[in-house]
Scaffold this active site. Structure first.
Site, PDB file in Angstrom:
ATOM      1  N   GLU A  21      44.237  18.822  21.602  1.00  0.00           N
ATOM      2  CA  GLU A  21      45.467  19.236  22.279  1.00  0.00           C
ATOM      3  C   GLU A  21      46.675  19.298  21.355  1.00  0.00           C
ATOM      4  OE1 GLU A  21      43.653  16.439  22.844  1.00  0.00           O
ATOM      5  OE2 GLU A  21      44.913  14.686  23.087  1.00  0.00           O
TER       6      GLU A  21
ATOM      7  N   HIS B  27      41.678  21.690  30.303  1.00  0.00           N
ATOM      8  CA  HIS B  27      41.847  20.301  29.852  1.00  0.00           C
ATOM      9  C   HIS B  27      42.959  20.194  28.802  1.00  0.00           C
ATOM     10  CE1 HIS B  27      40.398  16.198  28.823  1.00  0.00           C
ATOM     11  NE2 HIS B  27      40.785  16.536  27.597  1.00  0.00           N
ATOM     12  N   GLU B  28      42.889  21.051  27.797  1.00  0.00           N
ATOM     13  CA  GLU B  28      43.873  20.954  26.703  1.00  0.00           C
ATOM     14  C   GLU B  28      45.274  21.270  27.215  1.00  0.00           C
ATOM     15  OE1 GLU B  28      42.665  19.416  24.332  1.00  0.00           O
ATOM     16  OE2 GLU B  28      40.553  19.821  24.740  1.00  0.00           O
TER      17      GLU B  28
ATOM     18  N   HIS C 251      46.870  18.392  28.846  1.00  0.00           N
ATOM     19  CA  HIS C 251      47.421  17.433  27.875  1.00  0.00           C
ATOM     20  C   HIS C 251      48.893  17.725  27.551  1.00  0.00           C
ATOM     21  CE1 HIS C 251      44.405  14.628  26.556  1.00  0.00           C
ATOM     22  NE2 HIS C 251      43.520  15.555  26.258  1.00  0.00           N
TER      23      HIS C 251
ATOM     24  N   GLU D  21      43.584  10.445  28.719  1.00  0.00           N
ATOM     25  CA  GLU D  21      42.419  11.264  29.070  1.00  0.00           C
ATOM     26  C   GLU D  21      42.070  11.258  30.558  1.00  0.00           C
ATOM     27  OE1 GLU D  21      41.410  13.430  27.165  1.00  0.00           O
ATOM     28  OE2 GLU D  21      42.117  12.746  25.207  1.00  0.00           O
TER      29      GLU D  21
ATOM     30  N   ASP E 106      37.483   5.281  16.652  1.00  0.00           N
ATOM     31  CA  ASP E 106      36.410   6.290  16.718  1.00  0.00           C
ATOM     32  C   ASP E 106      35.112   5.682  17.256  1.00  0.00           C
ATOM     33  OD1 ASP E 106      37.997   8.332  15.810  1.00  0.00           O
ATOM     34  OD2 ASP E 106      37.247   8.300  13.754  1.00  0.00           O
TER      35      ASP E 106
ATOM     36  N   TYR F 176      37.711   9.014  29.867  1.00  0.00           N
ATOM     37  CA  TYR F 176      37.905  10.284  30.577  1.00  0.00           C
ATOM     38  C   TYR F 176      37.475  10.126  32.042  1.00  0.00           C
ATOM     39  CZ  TYR F 176      38.115  12.576  25.966  1.00  0.00           C
ATOM     40  OH  TYR F 176      38.464  12.966  24.706  1.00  0.00           O
TER      41      TYR F 176
END
Ligand SMILES: CC/C=C\C/C=C\C[C@@H](O)/C=C/C=C/C=C\[C@@H](O)CCCC(=O)O
Ligand SMILES: [Zn+2]
Length: 598
Positions: A252, A276-277, A280, A299, A356, A364
């Protein structure tokens, strides 16, 4: 006071309000070299030092208002990099401002940048550079307070031999005598460092709307987002289709969403990711998590708004179908970690952890499920949508944590709907939702209209296993299925005890699964084959996983191949042979999965 376990910066003493980058892109040395000018402000009294996050960066000099400063670069913390401590040479009082200039260059170990040789690009003629900074990789590209609790504006002059684009509005370009061009950018909306993004290559854009390049759909998504929330704050909205090694479906980056080319399947694969993006633009980019422990605020809210947008544009059953797919992704993440693993909590503790490693579908989908449940529990969209809008109005431009979120939810409900809603909120099992591991404490029921035929067809295959050569299947079975329905059909099949190999061969024959272009379908088909130890398909899996750098696919497939009967060696050999194809983030994660990490 901001708390961020994944940053070494003195966040309690200083905040950065603006960064100006002067960088030259060197495709031969594979470095970004130049300077970062940080406008800082003391937020405590007697501030004599500035500590910045860096990772694999070579520092050349540091100065303040033109005067050279002393600095030290600490030994590297394995996960968080080398803290750069700058002696300011004087004591700043609370509210004092200063401009610190750091001359530096990135190194070949930079984890944000992927430098592609011409042979690794589609055109084969020009090199390509792109970055991915979320979660804590901005520090390998720019010395900065690399915490989402710091929100800043930024500007940049990028000198490059090929076109440069950034997560900002372009403000001009200047040709240089040596044939390079300086591309200028400005991001006027305050944003966290993980949203700094750069791509340089032989890029071509096509203007097709007042705010959009390449796709027309984004304009309607943006309008729907504006109807639901607040006006779009970022000026432009462009999409950049990255090379196949881009490690995510989409990122995003403000003004310029980065997307994987795996979305260009000639069907509607792109729709959910772009929705979705765009979501954001409000959730994450305007209202930002304070640190990575509250990533679900970015998210979970984004998925919630994404499905609201899809519901409004395509109908409620599409949004609910998307929730069914998301639920399956959450089940898989919980299975991979194990239901008691701390990373399966909505608000995990990330002290000492690499974000990460904690990344999965859980923030999400558990986040979405919490909001979906709250909406129903509190009286439906009439009550909840005004709240979601107010959440954006209240927190836009800020970084928040779960306690901030919950306090505002309570106060909004009390102020606008009275004690009755507060009583309902008090009935929510907050501890189980926020701190509990495994699946959510409440199982939401989603409208399964679009899933029913997929389930029926799956049952037919399940029942056919007793017959040696079933004859009832034909291409017509899935002729009218959308790509997403094919995905759900295959997901249901993947939940069965593995079908005999002869049945898998038949399924492939009648539905042409190995030939399919859509990466989501291909991926599910490959996972079914790996679960069944169907060795005939292993070379196809290796081929797909070595040409597709989106971790959702390559990482999952290599991990499943590694665990499949007689697959471990092929998984490792494939990775080793193609290591340079993957972005550094993906390469690190795959190496860990395959037991090849240093
Ligand atoms: C609780 C989790 C804690 C921290 C995770 C924070 C950041 C994780 C980091 O690994 C970066 C993630 C970037 C994601 C970008 C885009 C995703 O939405 C893509 C989702 C997967 C896909 O569709 O390919
Ligand atoms: Zn997202």
């Amino acid at each position: 006071m901001a708390y961020d376990p994944n940053s070494q910066s003195n966040l309690d003493e200083v905040k950065t309000s603006h960064i100006h980058l002067n960088l030259a892109v060197d495709f031969v040395a594979k470095t970004l070299a130049g300077s970062a000018e940080l406008d800082i402000e003391a937020i405590a009294s007697n501030v004599s030092k500035l500590i910045l996050d860096t990772s694999f960066i070579a520092i050349h000099s540091v100065s303040l208002d033109g005067t050279p400063l002393k600095y030290t670069l600490a030994d590297r913390h394995e996960k968080y990099g080398s803290a750069l401590t700058i002696e300011l040479g004087r004591s700043l009082a609370k509210g004092d401002k200063a401009k610190v200039v750091i001359a530096y260059a990135t190194t070949e170990e930079c984890t944000a940048c992927q430098w592609l040789d011409p042979s690794q690009t589609v055109g084969k003629k020009h090199p390509y550079l792109f970055t991915q900074c979320q979660a804590i990789h901005a520090r390998s590209m720019v010395p900065c307070q690399d915490s989402p609790s710091i929100k800043l504006t930024y500007s940049a002059n990028i000198n490059a031999p090929l076109r440069a684009v950034m997560s900002a509005v372009p403000t001009g370009e200047e040709k240089q005598a040596n044939g390079t061009t300086t591309y200028k950018f400005h991001q006027k909306t305050r944003m966290p460092s993980y949203l700094i993004a750069l791509a340089v290559g032989n890029l071509e854009g096509r203007e097709i709307g007042p705010r959009s390049t390449v796709w027309t759909e984004p304009e309607s998504f943006i309008r729907t987002g504006e109807e639901l929330l607040t006006p779009y704050d970022w000026g432009r909205y462009d999409l950049l289709v990255l090379p196949a090694s881009f490690p995510y479906g989409g990122m995003e980056n403000p003004c310029l969403t980065f997307v994987t080319p795996s979305l260009l399947a000639g069907d509607r694969s792109l729709v959910d990711v772009v929705a979705h993006e765009i979501a954001h633009s409000w959730m994450g980019n305007l209202v930002t998590t304070e640190n990575w422990e509250h990533f679900w605020l970015n998210e979970g809210f984004t998925v919630f708004v994404e499905r609201k947008i899809l519901g409004r544009m395509q109908g409620k059953e599409h949004a609910e179908f998307s929730a069914i797919i998301g639920h399956k992704a959450m089940v898989e993440s919980v299975e991979i970690y194990g239901k008691d693993h701390p990373f399966t909590a909505l608000r995990p503790c990330l002290r000492g952890e690499d974000p990460d490693d904690a990344f999965s579908s859980i923030p999400y989908e558990k986040g979405f499920n919490l909001l979906y449940y709250l909406e129903k529990h509190l009286g439906g969209a009439e009550v909840f949508e005004p709240y979601v809008r107010a959440h954006v109005q209240e927190f836009a431009g800020r970084s928040i944590n779960t306690d901030d979120w919950k306090a505002f939810l309570y106060s909004f409900m009390e102020k606008n709907f009275g004690q009755e809603k507060v009583d309902l909120l008090n009935k929510v099992d907050w501890e189980a939702w926020l701190a509990g591991t495994g699946m959510p404490p409440v199982e939401n029921k989603f409208d399964d209209t679009l899933a029913r035929e997929c389930n029926c067809l799956c049952k037919k295959w399940d029942h056919s296993r007793t017959v040696e050569k079933p004859t009832e299947f034909s291409p017509k079975d899935i002729e009218d299925f959308s790509s997403t329905q094919k995905v759900v059909f295959l997901e249901r099949v993947s939940e069965l005890d593995s079908l005999p190999h002869s049945h898998l061969e038949l399924m492939d024959q009648v539905y042409g699964l190995t030939q399919v272009r859509n990466a989501e379908i291909k991926f599910r088909w490959h996972m079914i084959c790996l679960k069944a130890n169907y060795e005939k398909m292993y070379p196809e899996v290796a081929e797909f996983a070595s040409t597709m750098g989106r971790m959702k696919f390559c990482r999952s497939l290599l991990r499943a191949l590694y665990l499949a009967k007689n697959g471990a060696e092929l998984a490792r050999d494939t990775f080793k042979k193609h290591r340079s194809f993957y972005h550094p983030i993906a390469a690190t994660m795959i190496a860990k999965d395959l037991g090849l990490a240093k």
